[in-house]
Design an enzyme around this catalytic site. Structure first.
Site, PDB file in Angstrom:
ATOM      1  N   GLU A 254       0.890  -1.173   0.000  1.00  0.00           N
ATOM      2  CA  GLU A 254       0.000   0.000   0.000  1.00  0.00           C
ATOM      3  C   GLU A 254       0.921   1.214   0.000  1.00  0.00           C
ATOM      4  O   GLU A 254       1.573   1.506   1.004  1.00  0.00           O
ATOM      5  CB  GLU A 254      -0.884   0.016   1.248  1.00  0.00           C
ATOM      6  CG  GLU A 254      -1.530  -1.310   1.613  1.00  0.00           C
ATOM      7  CD  GLU A 254      -2.504  -1.823   0.585  1.00  0.00           C
ATOM      8  OE1 GLU A 254      -3.036  -1.004  -0.182  1.00  0.00           O
ATOM      9  OE2 GLU A 254      -2.707  -3.043   0.532  1.00  0.00           O
ATOM     10  N   CYS A 288      -2.144   9.238   2.990  1.00  0.00           N
ATOM     11  CA  CYS A 288      -1.920   8.690   1.647  1.00  0.00           C
ATOM     12  C   CYS A 288      -3.016   9.104   0.688  1.00  0.00           C
ATOM     13  O   CYS A 288      -2.771   9.309  -0.496  1.00  0.00           O
ATOM     14  CB  CYS A 288      -1.796   7.172   1.709  1.00  0.00           C
ATOM     15  SG  CYS A 288      -3.216   6.361   2.457  1.00  0.00           S
TER      16      CYS A 288
HETATM   17  P1  NAD Z   1       8.940   4.627   4.113  1.00  0.00           P
HETATM   18  O1  NAD Z   1       8.804   3.821   2.885  1.00  0.00           O
HETATM   19  O2  NAD Z   1      10.138   5.477   4.280  1.00  0.00           O
HETATM   20  O3  NAD Z   1       8.904   3.685   5.405  1.00  0.00           O
HETATM   21  C1  NAD Z   1       7.804   2.833   5.667  1.00  0.00           C
HETATM   22  C2  NAD Z   1       8.251   1.708   6.581  1.00  0.00           C
HETATM   23  O4  NAD Z   1       9.191   0.873   5.897  1.00  0.00           O
HETATM   24  C3  NAD Z   1       8.949   2.165   7.859  1.00  0.00           C
HETATM   25  O5  NAD Z   1       8.509   1.362   8.925  1.00  0.00           O
HETATM   26  C4  NAD Z   1      10.420   1.902   7.551  1.00  0.00           C
HETATM   27  O6  NAD Z   1      11.204   1.685   8.694  1.00  0.00           O
HETATM   28  C5  NAD Z   1      10.307   0.633   6.731  1.00  0.00           C
HETATM   29  N1  NAD Z   1      11.454   0.322   5.861  1.00  0.00           N
HETATM   30  C6  NAD Z   1      12.301   1.184   5.265  1.00  0.00           C
HETATM   31  N2  NAD Z   1      13.195   0.509   4.499  1.00  0.00           N
HETATM   32  C7  NAD Z   1      12.896  -0.799   4.603  1.00  0.00           C
HETATM   33  C8  NAD Z   1      13.435  -2.000   4.075  1.00  0.00           C
HETATM   34  N3  NAD Z   1      14.480  -1.984   3.240  1.00  0.00           N
HETATM   35  N4  NAD Z   1      12.865  -3.185   4.408  1.00  0.00           N
HETATM   36  C9  NAD Z   1      11.787  -3.222   5.219  1.00  0.00           C
HETATM   37  N5  NAD Z   1      11.236  -2.124   5.783  1.00  0.00           N
HETATM   38  C10 NAD Z   1      11.776  -0.919   5.473  1.00  0.00           C
HETATM   39  O7  NAD Z   1       7.595   5.499   4.199  1.00  0.00           O
HETATM   40  P2  NAD Z   1       7.244   6.662   5.246  1.00  0.00           P
HETATM   41  O8  NAD Z   1       7.987   7.895   4.898  1.00  0.00           O
HETATM   42  O9  NAD Z   1       7.332   6.113   6.630  1.00  0.00           O
HETATM   43  O10 NAD Z   1       5.673   6.862   4.947  1.00  0.00           O
HETATM   44  C11 NAD Z   1       5.150   7.761   4.026  1.00  0.00           C
HETATM   45  C12 NAD Z   1       4.640   7.038   2.798  1.00  0.00           C
HETATM   46  O11 NAD Z   1       3.654   6.062   3.165  1.00  0.00           O
HETATM   47  C13 NAD Z   1       3.941   7.952   1.823  1.00  0.00           C
HETATM   48  O12 NAD Z   1       4.383   7.671   0.522  1.00  0.00           O
HETATM   49  C14 NAD Z   1       2.470   7.593   1.973  1.00  0.00           C
HETATM   50  O13 NAD Z   1       1.657   7.856   0.859  1.00  0.00           O
HETATM   51  C15 NAD Z   1       2.553   6.136   2.267  1.00  0.00           C
HETATM   52  N6  NAD Z   1       1.304   5.649   2.882  1.00  0.00           N
HETATM   53  C16 NAD Z   1       0.506   4.822   2.152  1.00  0.00           C
HETATM   54  C17 NAD Z   1      -0.696   4.370   2.697  1.00  0.00           C
HETATM   55  C18 NAD Z   1      -1.625   3.458   1.928  1.00  0.00           C
HETATM   56  O14 NAD Z   1      -2.494   2.846   2.542  1.00  0.00           O
HETATM   57  N7  NAD Z   1      -1.482   3.348   0.624  1.00  0.00           N
HETATM   58  C19 NAD Z   1      -1.056   4.756   3.999  1.00  0.00           C
HETATM   59  C20 NAD Z   1      -0.199   5.605   4.694  1.00  0.00           C
HETATM   60  C21 NAD Z   1       0.990   6.042   4.132  1.00  0.00           C
END
Ligand code: NAD
Length: 485
Positions: A254, A288
């Protein structure tokens, strides 16, 4: 994993140093509105993650065996606990994210709702199916479709809803009969630990583990679990998808969005202005499915814009704590503030005009709610995800141009259409490339687990929720055939 079933690798006192994230080094979590220390966490090592998943794997068969009705009792007990501890949860959400009291309370209410929905519907959603044989050949067979949960589901979440984002997936996965390892964002790791404490306090089976950490811990989670549910940015999602494919681990992503709103000339403009301001600015735009671009038919452009700007100017922004005095808070951290600032500065440098807002301010990582006009599809504020309190508005000649521009995006998470004509709204909705379309509403699809929530294009692969499919995704499907006599 501790014998309470949760990994409480965090303290909420004022201790530890500010740096690093290596195992056993405390990492500080600070309120972005005030800079105050909210707590510290210790990132879990790969070995600790592996050990926790092994413990979850050992506990899961008993959780599966009690069936959806047995699990319902525990989920409803947790629901009571959440109601009883709502203020502590809201306080922790605010302490680590700086968001407003109302936005924090919405997360708690959402949690109560999710627990009730999945607890009460799980038995129905997971019931075996007995399809009728559809060919003469199969008439002599009895058919069954059986849903068997994955043993351990790994759930990785971002920071924009410290409680709600985990809940959206943790609860259906538990209701399906899986054990859950949740790794929340390192930016907001504290509230999930409070919820995990609640799970332990009600005496529930040890099938929920919450680990703190950044990408390395997340990678360890992926290596050990049987299904990966990821919510976050497109670049991280892409990496995780590749890794899951290599391992042959099923997954759902997502990801981000750039949601369009289309205002047609027959719309109720007061409702559209209010609803679009809400959809763009709730949670300070860090959602999001927040509205990130608006297309308005030329005949109503000036009137709509005047109403939108007047409404946005009335909004109050600041450090809320428990005062309930503000509509917007700060951005989650400096990195997010930098993105929003860059999008506005680049737009202005390319000829856009700021009608209200447009500036960062402190102390804290605040950015004013901002309405931009004279924008186009060459600008970062229109093509990249901003994830902040900006509303870029474009005038369009007609409905066809609005739909064309709405669909001119790599994202396809959700959208909205504003019109006084119901059938027109339904028709236009079906022409938009997005996983959800709200007619005369914004963000409302986020509050109903009986409809699916997922993205098209780069907004993701897979869906959460959608009634029965929201539980069945956490199960392997088994087809059983037998002679009917
Ligand atoms: P991010 O991708 O930086 O991090 C998300 C999560 O992934 C964190 O817990 C992080 O620690 C983890 N992570 C990072 N690298 C990883 C790896 N290599 N392996 C496994 N886990 C890893 O995102 P963010 O900045 O925390 O969140 C913002 C983003 O989330 C925005 O793009 C937003 O649109 C999206 N979002 C989407 C939804 C949806 O339902 N589609 C909902 C909320 C937020």
């Amino acid at each position: 994993m501790t014998n309470t079933g949760t990994t409480t690798k965090a303290t909420t006192g004022a201790e530890g140093s500010a740096t690093a994230g290596s195992p056993n080094t405390p990492v500080e979590v600070r309120n972005p509105a005030s800079g105050e220390l909210a707590g510290t966490v210790v990132f879990a090592s790969r070995e600790e993650v592996a050990a926790d998943v092994a413990a979850l794997r050992a506990a899961q068969p008993a959780w599966e065996a009690i069936g959806p009705r047995g699990r319902k009792e525990w989920l409803l007990k947790l629901q009571d606990w959440v109601v009883d501890n709502a203020e502590e949860l809201a306080d922790t959400i605010q302490a680590e994210s700086g968001k407003t009291r109302i936005d924090a309370r919405v997360e708690v209410a959402f949690t109560v709702d999710q627990l009730g929905y999945w607890a009460r519907n799980a038995a129905k959603f997971l019931a075996e199916q007995h399809p009728a044989p559809h060919t003469p050949l199969m008439r002599v067979k009895r058919l069954a479709t059986v849903y068997k949960p994955y043993a351990v589901v790994g759930i990785i979440t971002p920071w924009n809803f410290p409680l709600g984002m985990g809940i959206a997936d943790v609860v259906p996965a538990l209701a399906a009969g899986a054990a859950v390892m949740h790794k929340p964002s390192e930016v907001t790791p504290l509230t999930p630990l409070v919820l995990a404490r609640g799970w332990a306090e009600i005496g529930a089976p040890p099938v929920l583990s919450v680990v703190s950490g950044a990408g390395e811990t997340g990678a360890a989670v992926i290596e050990n679990v049987d299904y990966v549910q990821f919510t976050g940015s497109v670049p991280t999602g892409r990496r995780i998808g590749v890794k899951c494919a290599e391992q042959m681990t099923p997954y759902s992503l997502e990801l981000g969005g750039k949601d369009p709103a289309i205002v047609l000339s027959d719309a109720d403009l007061d409702r559209a202005a209010y609803g679009i301001a809400y959809g763009a600015l709730v949670n300070t735009g860090q959602l999001c499915i927040s509205i990130e671009r608006v297309y308005v038919e030329a005949p109503v452009y000036d009137e709509f814009l005047a109403k939108l700007v007047a409404h946005v100017k009335e909004l109050r922004q600041g450090r809320d704590d428990r005062s309930n005095s503000f509509d917007l808070g700060p951005l989650a951290n400096q990195a997010q503030l930098d993105i929003v600032t860059r999008h506005v500065e680049e737009a202005v440098a390319a000829g856009a005009k700021v009608l209200t807002g447009g500036k960062a301010f402190g102390p804290g990582t605040f950015f004013e709610p901002t309405v931009l006009v004279d924008v186009d599809h060459t600008m970062s504020c229109i093509v990249e995800e901003t994830f902040g309190p900006t509303i870029p508005v474009m005038k369009v000649a007609d409905e066809a141009e609005a739909i064309r521009l709405a669909n001119d995006s790599i994202f396809g998470l959700s959208a909205s259409v504003w019109t006084g004509n119901r059938s027109r709204g339904q028709r236009v909705a079906r022409l938009i490339n997005a996983g959800a379309v709200n007619i005369n509403d914004s963000v409302i699809n986020l509050f109903n687990p009986s409809i699916p929530h997922g993205g098209w294009g780069q907004s993701g692969t897979g869906y959460r929720w959608g009634g029965a499919s929201g539980l069945r995704k956490y199960c392997r499907v088994q087809a059983i055939t037998a002679p009917s006599m």
